[in-house]
Structures are given as C-alpha cells and as structure tokens.
Motif scaffolding. Structure first.
Motif, PDB file in Angstrom:
ATOM      1  N   GLN A 190       0.882  -1.286  -0.027  1.00  0.00           N
ATOM      2  CA  GLN A 190       0.015  -0.015   0.143  1.00  0.00           C
ATOM      3  C   GLN A 190       0.733   1.227  -0.010  1.00  0.00           C
ATOM      4  O   GLN A 190       0.505   2.256  -0.583  1.00  0.00           O
ATOM      5  N   SER A 191       2.053   1.275   0.558  1.00  0.00           N
ATOM      6  CA  SER A 191       2.992   2.387   0.670  1.00  0.00           C
ATOM      7  C   SER A 191       4.547   2.020   0.242  1.00  0.00           C
ATOM      8  O   SER A 191       4.751   1.152   0.556  1.00  0.00           O
ATOM      9  N   TYR A 251      -1.968  -2.297  -8.102  1.00  0.00           N
ATOM     10  CA  TYR A 251      -3.074  -1.400  -7.862  1.00  0.00           C
ATOM     11  C   TYR A 251      -3.222  -0.759  -6.563  1.00  0.00           C
ATOM     12  O   TYR A 251      -4.229   0.223  -6.288  1.00  0.00           O
ATOM     13  N   SER A 252      -3.035  -1.511  -5.509  1.00  0.00           N
ATOM     14  CA  SER A 252      -3.110  -1.346  -4.042  1.00  0.00           C
ATOM     15  C   SER A 252      -2.274   0.049  -3.697  1.00  0.00           C
ATOM     16  O   SER A 252      -2.673   0.626  -2.763  1.00  0.00           O
ATOM     17  N   THR A 278      -1.588   3.887  -3.794  1.00  0.00           N
ATOM     18  CA  THR A 278      -2.145   5.242  -4.185  1.00  0.00           C
ATOM     19  C   THR A 278      -0.951   6.471  -4.222  1.00  0.00           C
ATOM     20  O   THR A 278      -1.444   7.122  -4.923  1.00  0.00           O
ATOM     21  N   CYS A 279      -0.050   6.378  -3.678  1.00  0.00           N
ATOM     22  CA  CYS A 279       1.099   7.396  -3.840  1.00  0.00           C
ATOM     23  C   CYS A 279       2.405   6.738  -4.086  1.00  0.00           C
ATOM     24  O   CYS A 279       2.694   5.760  -3.238  1.00  0.00           O
ATOM     25  N   HIS A 337      -4.085   3.058 -12.246  1.00  0.00           N
ATOM     26  CA  HIS A 337      -4.888   4.286 -12.106  1.00  0.00           C
ATOM     27  C   HIS A 337      -5.178   4.557 -10.479  1.00  0.00           C
ATOM     28  O   HIS A 337      -5.504   5.649 -10.276  1.00  0.00           O
ATOM     29  N   SER A 338      -4.988   3.766  -9.952  1.00  0.00           N
ATOM     30  CA  SER A 338      -5.242   3.964  -8.519  1.00  0.00           C
ATOM     31  C   SER A 338      -4.311   5.153  -7.885  1.00  0.00           C
ATOM     32  O   SER A 338      -4.298   5.663  -6.565  1.00  0.00           O
ATOM     33  N   VAL A 339      -3.132   5.285  -8.590  1.00  0.00           N
ATOM     34  CA  VAL A 339      -2.055   6.155  -7.995  1.00  0.00           C
ATOM     35  C   VAL A 339      -2.671   7.596  -8.295  1.00  0.00           C
ATOM     36  O   VAL A 339      -3.084   7.849  -9.327  1.00  0.00           O
ATOM     37  N   THR A 340      -2.829   8.488  -7.240  1.00  0.00           N
ATOM     38  CA  THR A 340      -3.421   9.766  -7.167  1.00  0.00           C
ATOM     39  C   THR A 340      -2.452  10.599  -7.047  1.00  0.00           C
ATOM     40  O   THR A 340      -2.373  12.099  -7.014  1.00  0.00           O
ATOM     41  N   SER A 341      -1.000  10.338  -6.333  1.00  0.00           N
ATOM     42  CA  SER A 341       0.085  11.264  -6.120  1.00  0.00           C
ATOM     43  C   SER A 341       1.233  10.677  -6.489  1.00  0.00           C
ATOM     44  O   SER A 341       1.464   9.726  -6.058  1.00  0.00           O
TER      45      SER A 341
END
Length: 186
Positions: free
Chosen positions: A137-138, A157-158, A160-161, A180-184
């Motif tokens: 996740q990170s 996909y897990s 997001t950053c 696409h899950s990466v927002t930052s």
C-alpha cells in the motif's frame, strides 16, 4: 524497607526488558516478548552473505514467534548478499532494510508485505528486476533510489501514492507501469 526497594527494582527491570535480540541459524531477530512482534535485525558481528532464507516462525525459550518484519537497516550494506527469501508472514520492509546490497540482482516482495520503508533498496546497484506484490500500500521516499540496473517495474493497484525520489538515479529504468489507483507522485 530495603527489601521493598529491592523488590520494586526487580519488578521495574523485569517490565523494562521486553525486547531481546537472539541469533538463530545465523539470522538475528529482535523479539518483543510482550507483543510477540518479531523482526529480522542487523547482524553487527557478521554481515549477512550468500542466500538467506527467513523462516515464518522461530522458537525462543520454548515460545514460538512469527516473523512479521524486516527491521530498519537489517541487511544494510550487506554487499555479499545474493538473495533473500521472505516468508508470507512479513508485513513490512523497514527503512534501509536492503540499502547498498549490491549483490542482489532480483527481488520478490511477498503478498503479505503492505509497506516498503524509506530507502529500502537505496543504492542496490545490481538489482535488475523487482516484483512488488498487490498487497503493498505504501512505498517510502527514495525506496529504489540509485538502483541503476533496474530496467522495469510494475506498481500494483493497491498503491495510491508514490513518494519523493522513489526512482531517482535509476538510469536504466525504461518502463514503469503505474496503475490508475495512484493519485499522487512525489
């Protein structure tokens, strides 16, 4: 009165000693005997070399402990380390866990790992391939900084950053698949 102070002191020291380092089959573990959290830690007397297989559990003084983490700096600067097999009980790779392990050429992060610490693979110049599991996740900043032989990587996909300087100085990195899950992106 003297006896009371001695007993109080004994209780205090018993409570204070909740973590112990133990070496089993050449691997050093830090065990928190209160919580049961067990992590691989650095072997300061003999840096890890060759092929390391970390077991899912260890037994210390008759109690079985599950290995749940690769601690901060556990394999830092182990230049003769060729491979590390991590069990599916490990959930985190600590800060600088494998930094400067130039003998590593590939690495598989098991499905149980949810976090990759800062500089986890910092300056691992010989890593050419990396498999990151879908449970991560990170990814900490500078996680793959200076992995100059790394050619491609797929972010699961897990995630997001993607933190700052995650892939700085990865001169051969030509393909990074970002979901696409990466927002930052730092």
């Amino acid at each position: 009165m003297k006896r009371f102070y001695l007993l109080t002191l004994l209780v205090f020291f018993t409570l204070a000693v909740s973590a112990v380092n133990v070496q089993i089959n050449g691997i050093v573990y830090n065990i928190n005997v209160k919580t049961g959290i067990t992590e691989v830690t650095a072997n300061t007397s003999h840096p890890y070399t060759g092929d390391i297989v970390i077991p899912e559990t260890i037994t210390y003084e008759g109690t079985k402990y599950t290995v749940t983490a690769i601690g901060d700096g556990a394999f830092n600067n182990c230049v003769r380390l060729r491979s590390v097999t991590i069990p599916n009980t490990v959930t985190s790779l600590g800060e600088k866990a494998f930094a400067k392990c130039n003998g590593l050429t590939s690495f598989i992060i098991p499905n149980s790992v949810t976090s990759i610490g800062k500089k986890a693979f910092y300056l691992c110049t010989d890593i050419t391939s990396m498999e990151i599991s879908n449970s991560v996740q990170s990814i900490g900043s500078h996680a793959f900084f200076g992995c100059s032989s790394l050619t491609s990587i797929t972010i699961p996909y897990s995630v997001t950053c993607i933190a700052d300087s995650t892939f700085s100085y990865c001169s051969k990195l030509t393909t990074v698949k970002i979901p696409h899950s990466v927002t930052s992106i730092g």
